[in-house]
Design an enzyme around this catalytic site. Structure first.
Site, PDB file in Angstrom:
ATOM      1  CE  LYS A  53       2.291  -4.816  -7.095  1.00 28.04           C
ATOM      2  NZ  LYS A  53       0.837  -4.689  -7.233  1.00 28.04           N
ATOM      3  CD  GLN A  97      -2.057  -2.922  -5.761  1.00 30.03           C
ATOM      4  OE1 GLN A  97      -1.025  -2.877  -6.421  1.00 30.03           O
ATOM      5  NE2 GLN A  97      -2.439  -3.999  -5.102  1.00 30.03           N
ATOM      6  CG  ASP A 120      -1.818  -7.117 -11.847  1.00 37.16           C
ATOM      7  OD1 ASP A 120      -0.758  -7.597 -11.388  1.00 37.16           O
ATOM      8  OD2 ASP A 120      -2.499  -6.263 -11.246  1.00 37.16           O
TER       9      ASP A 120
END
Ligand code: NDP
Length: 296
Positions: A53, A97, A120
């Protein structure tokens, strides 16, 4: 019939080109889109995702920040980091994450993220907005699947899409996105899972089959109808003594056999994976537009 390959690598590159133009437009207005990623612990797969990322941000000119916390970080400490990112004007979007260490309540952390910065798209507000067809952020993997379908000329409108898997990050959201009364959607969707009886009787009805199970090469050719479009989300590491590293990545679909029956198929690797990263980048860019009261 031998299937055409839907290359996620190529489609992702086209989207990156579009994003470069958007990022240049923002920069011309003095705005640099910013994405932060919080990683707790040392899970090697998570470390790799987070590195990818960061690399993708650097490559596009998105400001990126990675916050690495030790595995024994308290929930309270993580919540304070989330709070700081919620308030940080340089960060337009961020994510924590997953999975998190067991002593941390994942839902509590997701709930603490400002829905306007939830890159997200996992905050319950964003899940709800996706479901009612008024999304702020769409989750990257399902959104990437939709883009792959549309951009490969396989608009799901009017098609029967059979999704195998009902996780909160892939199965459920891809079903919710593709059933919307919206461009690139309007599909009739069936969702199957581990309690589905006679799975093949459902997958064989699919004009489009999306496999998101985490079970190597589970979907065989006799489970697919002739000419179906097959999207393989699965990313499974299997031992392979002939490979340099001693392992390789395979999907949930028995690729070699299914490609002889499908009309289109995504490979693993090089399919859904690259799309996930680029759609996350898109979320960071759209967040920067929104935060500045601009239209994407
Ligand atoms: P989960 O393990 O959270 O969910 C798997 C789903 O598949 C569950 O709903 C499960 O059913 C269902 N399932 C498992 N076995 C069967 C079976 N034999 N028959 C029918 N249904 C079954 O996985 P994720 O959704 O997180 O991920 C799925 C796969 O996609 C994994 O390989 C993962 O690595 C990959 N992935 C890839 C991404 C990418 O960018 N390429 C991003 C995210 C995931 P039940 O609910 O009943 O348990």
């Amino acid at each position: 019939m031998t299937a055409k390959i839907i290359s996620g690598t190529e489609i992702a590159e086209r989207i990156r080109q579009e994003l470069r133009a958007k990022i240049a437009d923002l920069r011309s207005k003095g705005i640099v889109p910013g994405l932060a990623v919080v990683l707790v612990g040392e899970d090697p797969a998570s470390q790799q995702y987070v590195r990818n990322k960061g690399k993708a941000c650097d490559e596009l000119g998105i400001y990126s920040r990675t916050i690495v916390l030790p595995a024994d970080t308290t929930e309270e400490k993580l919540l304070s980091v989330v709070d700081e990112l919620n308030k940080d004007p340089q960060v337009h979007g961020f994510l924590v994450q997953l999975p998190l260490p067991k002593h941390i309540d994942e839902n509590k952390v997701l709930n603490a993220i400002d829905p306007g910065k939830d890159a997200d798209g996992f905050h319950p507000v964003n899940v709800g907005r996706m479901l009612i067809g008024d999304p702020l952020f769409l989750p990257a993997t399902p959104h990437g699947i939709q883009e792959m379908l549309v951009r490969s000329g396989n608009d799901p409108a009017g098609k029967h899409v059979v999704v195998v898997g009902r996780s909160n990050i892939v199965g459920k959201p891809v079903a919710a996105i593709l059933m919307q009364k919206a461009r690139g959607a309007n599909a009739t969707v069936t969702v199957a899972h581990s309690r589905t009886k006679d799975l093949a009787s459902f997958t064989r009805q699919g004009d489009i089959v999306i496999a998101a199970m985490g079970s190597p090469r589970f979907i065989k050719a006799d489970m697919i109808k002739e000419g179906a479009v097959v999207i393989d989300v699965g990313t499974n590491r299997v031992d392979d003594p002939t490979a340099k590293k001693g392992y390789r990545w395979v999907g949930d679909v028995d690729f070699d056999a299914v490609k002889e029956k499908a009309s289109y198929i995504t490979p693993v690797p090089g399919g859904v994976g690259p799309m996930t990263i680029v759609m996350l980048m898109m979320n960071a860019v759209t967040a920067a537009y929104r935060a500045n009261g601009l239209e994407y």
